[in-house]
Design a protein around this motif. Structure first.
Motif, PDB file in Angstrom:
ATOM      1  N   THR A 196       6.456  88.514 -24.863  1.00 26.85           N
ATOM      2  CA  THR A 196       7.649  87.679 -24.769  1.00 26.85           C
ATOM      3  C   THR A 196       7.768  86.794 -26.000  1.00 26.85           C
ATOM      4  O   THR A 196       6.783  86.533 -26.691  1.00 26.85           O
ATOM      5  CB  THR A 196       7.641  86.773 -23.517  1.00 26.85           C
ATOM      6  OG1 THR A 196       6.506  85.912 -23.582  1.00 26.85           O
ATOM      7  CG2 THR A 196       7.591  87.582 -22.240  1.00 26.85           C
ATOM      8  N   ALA A 197       8.964  86.362 -26.257  1.00 24.51           N
ATOM      9  CA  ALA A 197       9.238  85.402 -27.327  1.00 24.51           C
ATOM     10  C   ALA A 197       9.898  84.189 -26.683  1.00 24.51           C
ATOM     11  O   ALA A 197      10.860  84.330 -25.936  1.00 24.51           O
ATOM     12  CB  ALA A 197      10.155  86.012 -28.380  1.00 24.51           C
ATOM     13  N   THR A 198       9.345  83.020 -26.957  1.00 26.10           N
ATOM     14  CA  THR A 198       9.914  81.779 -26.442  1.00 26.10           C
ATOM     15  C   THR A 198      10.417  80.955 -27.616  1.00 26.10           C
ATOM     16  O   THR A 198       9.692  80.750 -28.595  1.00 26.10           O
ATOM     17  CB  THR A 198       8.862  80.977 -25.642  1.00 26.10           C
ATOM     18  OG1 THR A 198       8.398  81.785 -24.566  1.00 26.10           O
ATOM     19  CG2 THR A 198       9.439  79.691 -25.098  1.00 26.10           C
ATOM     20  N   PHE A 199      11.674  80.528 -27.525  1.00 23.90           N
ATOM     21  CA  PHE A 199      12.285  79.721 -28.580  1.00 23.90           C
ATOM     22  C   PHE A 199      13.215  78.713 -27.920  1.00 23.90           C
ATOM     23  O   PHE A 199      13.458  78.779 -26.713  1.00 23.90           O
ATOM     24  CB  PHE A 199      13.052  80.608 -29.576  1.00 23.90           C
ATOM     25  CG  PHE A 199      14.139  81.417 -28.935  1.00 23.90           C
ATOM     26  CD1 PHE A 199      15.441  80.948 -28.880  1.00 23.90           C
ATOM     27  CD2 PHE A 199      13.851  82.664 -28.378  1.00 23.90           C
ATOM     28  CE1 PHE A 199      16.441  81.692 -28.281  1.00 23.90           C
ATOM     29  CE2 PHE A 199      14.855  83.414 -27.772  1.00 23.90           C
ATOM     30  CZ  PHE A 199      16.151  82.926 -27.731  1.00 23.90           C
ATOM     31  N   LYS A 200      13.722  77.783 -28.698  1.00 25.94           N
ATOM     32  CA  LYS A 200      14.653  76.789 -28.155  1.00 25.94           C
ATOM     33  C   LYS A 200      16.043  77.018 -28.731  1.00 25.94           C
ATOM     34  O   LYS A 200      16.201  77.168 -29.935  1.00 25.94           O
ATOM     35  CB  LYS A 200      14.183  75.373 -28.469  1.00 25.94           C
ATOM     36  CG  LYS A 200      12.973  74.974 -27.668  1.00 25.94           C
ATOM     37  CD  LYS A 200      12.612  73.534 -27.867  1.00 25.94           C
ATOM     38  CE  LYS A 200      11.417  73.189 -27.006  1.00 25.94           C
ATOM     39  NZ  LYS A 200      11.008  71.796 -27.194  1.00 25.94           N
ATOM     40  N   GLN A 201      17.017  77.053 -27.825  1.00 23.62           N
ATOM     41  CA  GLN A 201      18.420  77.125 -28.211  1.00 23.62           C
ATOM     42  C   GLN A 201      19.071  75.853 -27.701  1.00 23.62           C
ATOM     43  O   GLN A 201      19.025  75.573 -26.494  1.00 23.62           O
ATOM     44  CB  GLN A 201      19.092  78.363 -27.624  1.00 23.62           C
ATOM     45  CG  GLN A 201      20.519  78.506 -28.071  1.00 23.62           C
ATOM     46  CD  GLN A 201      21.110  79.848 -27.664  1.00 23.62           C
ATOM     47  OE1 GLN A 201      20.450  80.726 -27.153  1.00 23.62           O
ATOM     48  NE2 GLN A 201      22.395  79.993 -27.912  1.00 23.62           N
ATOM     49  N   LEU A 202      19.638  75.072 -28.619  1.00 25.77           N
ATOM     50  CA  LEU A 202      20.185  73.752 -28.281  1.00 25.77           C
ATOM     51  C   LEU A 202      19.146  72.924 -27.529  1.00 25.77           C
ATOM     52  O   LEU A 202      19.428  72.264 -26.542  1.00 25.77           O
ATOM     53  CB  LEU A 202      21.484  73.872 -27.484  1.00 25.77           C
ATOM     54  CG  LEU A 202      22.638  74.535 -28.233  1.00 25.77           C
ATOM     55  CD1 LEU A 202      23.817  74.766 -27.303  1.00 25.77           C
ATOM     56  CD2 LEU A 202      23.049  73.688 -29.435  1.00 25.77           C
ATOM     57  N   TYR A 208      11.075  85.546 -41.382  1.00 27.56           N
ATOM     58  CA  TYR A 208      11.376  86.972 -41.241  1.00 27.56           C
ATOM     59  C   TYR A 208      12.883  87.249 -41.316  1.00 27.56           C
ATOM     60  O   TYR A 208      13.331  88.335 -40.944  1.00 27.56           O
ATOM     61  CB  TYR A 208      10.804  87.481 -39.913  1.00 27.56           C
ATOM     62  CG  TYR A 208       9.307  87.276 -39.836  1.00 27.56           C
ATOM     63  CD1 TYR A 208       8.431  88.189 -40.400  1.00 27.56           C
ATOM     64  CD2 TYR A 208       8.775  86.138 -39.228  1.00 27.56           C
ATOM     65  CE1 TYR A 208       7.069  87.992 -40.354  1.00 27.56           C
ATOM     66  CE2 TYR A 208       7.407  85.936 -39.168  1.00 27.56           C
ATOM     67  CZ  TYR A 208       6.559  86.860 -39.738  1.00 27.56           C
ATOM     68  OH  TYR A 208       5.206  86.652 -39.695  1.00 27.56           O
ATOM     69  N   ASN A 209      13.658  86.277 -41.776  1.00 31.31           N
ATOM     70  CA  ASN A 209      15.121  86.408 -41.881  1.00 31.31           C
ATOM     71  C   ASN A 209      15.783  86.730 -40.548  1.00 31.31           C
ATOM     72  O   ASN A 209      16.778  87.451 -40.494  1.00 31.31           O
ATOM     73  CB  ASN A 209      15.508  87.461 -42.935  1.00 31.31           C
ATOM     74  CG  ASN A 209      15.053  87.064 -44.306  1.00 31.31           C
ATOM     75  OD1 ASN A 209      15.158  85.900 -44.687  1.00 31.31           O
ATOM     76  ND2 ASN A 209      14.515  88.011 -45.054  1.00 31.31           N
ATOM     77  N   ILE A 210      15.235  86.193 -39.472  1.00 35.62           N
ATOM     78  CA  ILE A 210      15.847  86.355 -38.158  1.00 35.62           C
ATOM     79  C   ILE A 210      16.802  85.181 -37.979  1.00 35.62           C
ATOM     80  O   ILE A 210      16.379  84.044 -37.804  1.00 35.62           O
ATOM     81  CB  ILE A 210      14.787  86.388 -37.046  1.00 35.62           C
ATOM     82  CG1 ILE A 210      13.830  87.559 -37.272  1.00 35.62           C
ATOM     83  CG2 ILE A 210      15.461  86.500 -35.680  1.00 35.62           C
ATOM     84  CD1 ILE A 210      12.630  87.558 -36.358  1.00 35.62           C
ATOM     85  N   GLY A 211      18.073  85.468 -38.068  1.00 32.56           N
ATOM     86  CA  GLY A 211      19.102  84.442 -38.030  1.00 32.56           C
ATOM     87  C   GLY A 211      19.579  84.151 -39.440  1.00 32.56           C
ATOM     88  O   GLY A 211      19.184  83.173 -40.056  1.00 32.56           O
ATOM     89  N   ASP A 215      20.993  77.768 -39.495  1.00 29.97           N
ATOM     90  CA  ASP A 215      21.034  76.389 -38.994  1.00 29.97           C
ATOM     91  C   ASP A 215      20.103  76.272 -37.788  1.00 29.97           C
ATOM     92  O   ASP A 215      20.343  76.875 -36.746  1.00 29.97           O
ATOM     93  CB  ASP A 215      22.471  76.031 -38.593  1.00 29.97           C
ATOM     94  CG  ASP A 215      22.595  74.626 -38.024  1.00 29.97           C
ATOM     95  OD1 ASP A 215      21.595  73.880 -38.007  1.00 29.97           O
ATOM     96  OD2 ASP A 215      23.712  74.277 -37.603  1.00 29.97           O
ATOM     97  N   THR A 216      19.030  75.502 -37.935  1.00 23.40           N
ATOM     98  CA  THR A 216      18.043  75.393 -36.861  1.00 23.40           C
ATOM     99  C   THR A 216      18.413  74.363 -35.793  1.00 23.40           C
ATOM    100  O   THR A 216      17.657  74.164 -34.850  1.00 23.40           O
ATOM    101  CB  THR A 216      16.656  75.061 -37.447  1.00 23.40           C
ATOM    102  OG1 THR A 216      16.748  73.850 -38.194  1.00 23.40           O
ATOM    103  CG2 THR A 216      16.148  76.194 -38.312  1.00 23.40           C
ATOM    104  N   SER A 217      19.584  73.721 -35.924  1.00 20.56           N
ATOM    105  CA  SER A 217      20.014  72.802 -34.869  1.00 20.56           C
ATOM    106  C   SER A 217      20.527  73.580 -33.658  1.00 20.56           C
ATOM    107  O   SER A 217      20.501  73.077 -32.538  1.00 20.56           O
ATOM    108  CB  SER A 217      21.092  71.835 -35.378  1.00 20.56           C
ATOM    109  OG  SER A 217      22.286  72.533 -35.684  1.00 20.56           O
ATOM    110  N   MET A 218      20.972  74.819 -33.875  1.00 15.86           N
ATOM    111  CA  MET A 218      21.427  75.674 -32.762  1.00 15.86           C
ATOM    112  C   MET A 218      20.245  76.434 -32.152  1.00 15.86           C
ATOM    113  O   MET A 218      20.006  76.371 -30.960  1.00 15.86           O
ATOM    114  CB  MET A 218      22.473  76.678 -33.252  1.00 15.86           C
ATOM    115  CG  MET A 218      23.795  76.064 -33.636  1.00 15.86           C
ATOM    116  SD  MET A 218      24.768  75.644 -32.205  1.00 15.86           S
ATOM    117  CE  MET A 218      25.234  77.252 -31.637  1.00 15.86           C
ATOM    118  N   VAL A 219      19.538  77.175 -32.999  1.00 24.07           N
ATOM    119  CA  VAL A 219      18.365  77.942 -32.573  1.00 24.07           C
ATOM    120  C   VAL A 219      17.200  77.478 -33.436  1.00 24.07           C
ATOM    121  O   VAL A 219      17.245  77.595 -34.664  1.00 24.07           O
ATOM    122  CB  VAL A 219      18.588  79.465 -32.727  1.00 24.07           C
ATOM    123  CG1 VAL A 219      17.342  80.232 -32.315  1.00 24.07           C
ATOM    124  CG2 VAL A 219      19.791  79.922 -31.915  1.00 24.07           C
TER     125      VAL A 219
END
Length: 189
Positions: A39-45, A162-165, A171-175
């Motif tokens: 799994t991959a866990t990340f924060k969106q907003l 890894y150029n994902i996004g 913009d890391t304020s969204m993801v």
């Protein structure tokens, strides 16, 4: 002639017996897909999101008595990334995110596995995502569960490495840039 033939036969039997008696130092293990997960866990907003890779293949050679001789290769099918919504799943496969058409697989290949404590290893290797390869290392817990070996760990990465996004998604304020790849691989021989 009987003695010479018997002597050759006896030598071959002795060699074959010695080969059978040699200990096997590392067993090739295969992931049990029904019991394993990545799994991959990340924060969106600023809200944590867990997404699962539904298809991956892990090839592990492991011997608890000699872990430094172990090896691991993992291939992840990028198109199997599941955010729980078909529209989101299509979006992340696009060029700006994973570019799954050009880079259908992510991979990890170990370069060293070192024991740290009982049931704990330090793993180093090469992680390749979206055509970009970096050196990584992470702690790994290993335990026996019946006839299976269970390998559990977590690898923190930065998605922008890894150029994902790409484009507006840098913009890391969204993801958030930080992503935690968590895995549990249950193996069978």
């Amino acid at each position: 002639m009987f003695t010479r033939t018997f002597g050759k036969t006896a030598r071959w039997i002795a060699v074959a017996t010695a080969c059978i008696a040699l200990p096997v130092f590392a067993a090739a293990l295969k992931a049990d897909a029904s019991k394993s997960s990545v799994t991959a866990t990340f924060k969106q907003l600023n809200v944590p999101v867990d997404a699962k890779f539904k298809k991956f293949d892990a090839q592990i050679t492991y011997d608890a008595a000699k872990p430094e001789a172990s090896k691991a290769n993992v291939d992840i099918d990028i198109a199997s990334f599941d955010l729980g919504d078909p529209d989101y799943n299509k979006e992340v496969l696009k060029k700006e995110w994973f570019n799954a058409a050009q880079f259908p697989k992510a991979s990890f290949v170990s370069s060293s596995i070192k024991p740290v404590a009982a049931g704990k290893l330090d793993v180093a290797g090469k992680l390749t995502i979206k055509g970009k390869t970096t050196d990584v290392h992470f702690p790994l817990n290993v335990k026996k569960d019946g006839n299976a070996q269970v390998f559990e760990g977590a690898l923190p990465i930065k998605r922008l490495t890894y150029n994902i996004g790409e484009g507006e998604w840098k913009d890391t304020s969204m993801v958030a840039d930080e992503v935690l790849i968590k895995f549990r691989v249950v193996t069978v021989q």
